[in-house]
Design a protein around this motif. Structure first.
Motif, short mmCIF file in Angstrom:
data_model
loop_
_atom_site.label_atom_id
_atom_site.label_comp_id
_atom_site.label_asym_id
_atom_site.label_seq_id
_atom_site.Cartn_x
_atom_site.Cartn_y
_atom_site.Cartn_z
N ARG A 1 1.19 -6.31 -0.59
CA ARG A 1 0.74 -6.21 0.65
C ARG A 1 -0.42 -7.12 0.65
O ARG A 1 -0.68 -7.84 1.66
CB ARG A 1 0.31 -4.90 1.22
CG ARG A 1 1.60 -3.83 1.21
CD ARG A 1 1.16 -2.65 1.80
NE ARG A 1 0.84 -2.79 3.36
CZ ARG A 1 -0.22 -2.07 3.81
NH1 ARG A 1 -0.79 -1.06 3.28
NH2 ARG A 1 -0.44 -2.31 5.08
N ASP A 2 -1.22 -7.16 -0.29
CA ASP A 2 -2.51 -7.94 -0.26
C ASP A 2 -2.05 -9.35 -0.33
O ASP A 2 -2.66 -10.30 0.16
CB ASP A 2 -3.42 -7.54 -1.35
CG ASP A 2 -4.13 -6.23 -1.26
OD1 ASP A 2 -4.01 -5.66 -0.15
OD2 ASP A 2 -5.07 -5.76 -2.38
N ILE B 1 0.27 1.13 -6.78
CA ILE B 1 -0.21 -0.15 -7.12
C ILE B 1 0.17 -1.54 -6.82
O ILE B 1 -0.49 -2.41 -6.15
CB ILE B 1 -0.99 -0.10 -8.64
CG1 ILE B 1 -1.92 1.12 -8.71
CG2 ILE B 1 -1.40 -1.43 -9.25
CD1 ILE B 1 -2.22 1.40 -10.18
N LEU B 2 1.51 -1.43 -7.04
CA LEU B 2 2.43 -2.55 -6.99
C LEU B 2 2.52 -2.89 -5.53
O LEU B 2 2.45 -4.00 -4.93
CB LEU B 2 3.76 -2.63 -7.67
CG LEU B 2 4.64 -3.72 -7.59
CD1 LEU B 2 3.90 -5.07 -8.23
CD2 LEU B 2 5.87 -3.57 -8.21
N PHE C 1 -1.02 3.94 0.93
CA PHE C 1 0.14 3.82 0.46
C PHE C 1 1.06 4.69 1.59
O PHE C 1 2.07 4.40 2.00
CB PHE C 1 0.60 4.22 -0.83
CG PHE C 1 1.97 4.52 -1.26
CD1 PHE C 1 2.78 3.27 -1.47
CD2 PHE C 1 2.74 5.68 -1.16
CE1 PHE C 1 4.24 3.35 -1.82
CE2 PHE C 1 4.10 5.90 -1.50
CZ PHE C 1 4.87 4.90 -1.74
N GLY C 2 0.46 5.84 1.88
CA GLY C 2 1.05 6.97 2.57
C GLY C 2 1.55 6.52 4.02
O GLY C 2 2.54 6.49 4.45
N GLU D 1 7.59 -7.29 -10.38
CA GLU D 1 6.80 -6.64 -11.05
C GLU D 1 6.18 -7.38 -12.16
O GLU D 1 5.11 -7.17 -12.51
CB GLU D 1 7.57 -5.46 -11.57
CG GLU D 1 6.68 -4.37 -12.51
CD GLU D 1 7.45 -3.14 -12.81
OE1 GLU D 1 7.23 -2.50 -13.85
OE2 GLU D 1 8.26 -2.69 -11.93
N ILE D 2 6.95 -8.28 -12.95
CA ILE D 2 6.43 -9.19 -14.05
C ILE D 2 5.20 -9.78 -13.41
O ILE D 2 4.25 -10.15 -13.99
CB ILE D 2 7.68 -9.87 -14.51
CG1 ILE D 2 8.44 -8.80 -15.28
CG2 ILE D 2 7.11 -11.00 -15.61
CD1 ILE D 2 9.84 -9.62 -15.57
N LYS D 3 5.46 -10.61 -12.34
CA LYS D 3 4.64 -11.50 -11.65
C LYS D 3 3.26 -10.99 -11.51
O LYS D 3 2.19 -11.34 -11.85
CB LYS D 3 5.18 -12.30 -10.63
CG LYS D 3 4.11 -13.17 -9.91
CD LYS D 3 4.72 -14.13 -8.70
CE LYS D 3 3.77 -14.90 -8.34
NZ LYS D 3 4.61 -15.90 -7.16
#
Length: 287
Positions: free
Chosen positions: A138-139, A132-133, A253-254, A161-163
């Protein structure tokens, strides 16, 4: 009114998967059957009871001091471990992990109280958090990613990760795990898996140039083709991270992982190039 949404997830193991229990077995704690190429994990209490009942204490003392394998102990006594009721707790296919009968340390897969392997929901949730991160970054685009790195030179991963994940307003400190959108997502442990789904895999570290470093360690791993089922629960606070978003993140992801990481390594001799499409990475090492 917003309600919890439950989904059934089924994953299929593509390459051997290892999730350790923290336990390990030395060569004097398991029996290797050369005929069937299986390892048998024994119950030490039942073994000691049998040794006392059969008057084999002196034999066992000599065995313990010699540093020999448990297989050698039984061979010298001409006793088949299967003939001792309750001695074998569970068995697993040794595969190619035992080379020329040379026994090594075995790292155990996590199991329930009935010695059935399972995949913890926390392991799958951790793998999905990475997926997900990765999609979020990437988005957002490369400039956003680089900006985050400049802001947090000491620990960029934590700050990124926090952001991107800590978007809830549940606690005063943004870094608090209660503010993470992942707290609105829960995953059950998998249903217990069949014992034959385990096989031994040798621990081999491979460098970028293809050099293999063989360690004296084997891992109990889930065999390719093993299927596991979970229940995914999404709370209303999960926002855009719905079933469709997670599915799309997994699909993307893959290929991204393959292009940016896996393809940078030379394949070891005899290895087959994996298709990472629609895959996640789960467990220790790689799986």
């Amino acid at each position: 009114m917003n309600q919890l949404k439950n989904y059934r997830i089924k994953i299929t193991v593509a390459t051997p998967v290892f999730i350790g229990s923290g336990l390990s077995y030395q060569k004097n704690e398991y029996f290797y059957d050369r005929d069937t190429r299986k390892i048998h994990i024994i119950n030490p209490e039942i073994l000691m009871r049998w040794i006392v009942e059969k008057g084999r204490i002196q034999n066992f003392e000599s065995f313990s001091l010699s540093g020999a394998s448990l297989s050698k102990f039984f061979e010298d006594l001409r006793v088949r471990p299967e003939s001792i009721p309750g001695l074998i707790e569970y068995s697993a296919d040794a595969g190619a992990a035992v080379e020329q009968g040379r026994l090594i340390e075995i790292k155990a897969f996590i199991k329930d109280t009935a010695n059935r392997p399972y995949i913890p929901g926390s392991s799958l949730k951790g793998a999905l958090r990475t997926v997900i991160l990765t999609k979020m970054l990437r988005d957002a685009g490369r400039e956003e990613f680089l900006d985050n790195e400049r802001i947090a030179k000491k620990n960029p991963a934590a700050q990124i990760e926090i952001k991107h994940l800590h978007t809830l307003d549940r606690a005063g400190e943004k870094a608090n795990a209660l503010n993470s959108v992942m707290s609105a997502l829960s995953i059950s442990d998998s249903a217990p898996l069949a014992q034959p789904s385990l096989t031994l895999c040798r621990k081999i570290d491979v460098s970028k140039g293809g050099y293999e470093g063989r360690l004296n360690i084997a891992r109990e791993c889930l065999c390719p083709g093993t299927e596991a089922e979970f229940i995914l629960t999404l709370k209303p606070e999960s926002g855009k991270i719905d079933a469709g978003y997670i599915k799309k993140a997994v699909e993307e992801f893959g290929g991204y992982y393959s292009r940016t990481y896996a393809d940078k390594f030379s394949l070891p001799q005899g290895a087959v190039k994996e298709d990472f499409s629609n895959c996640i990475l789960l467990g220790g090492g790689c799986g």
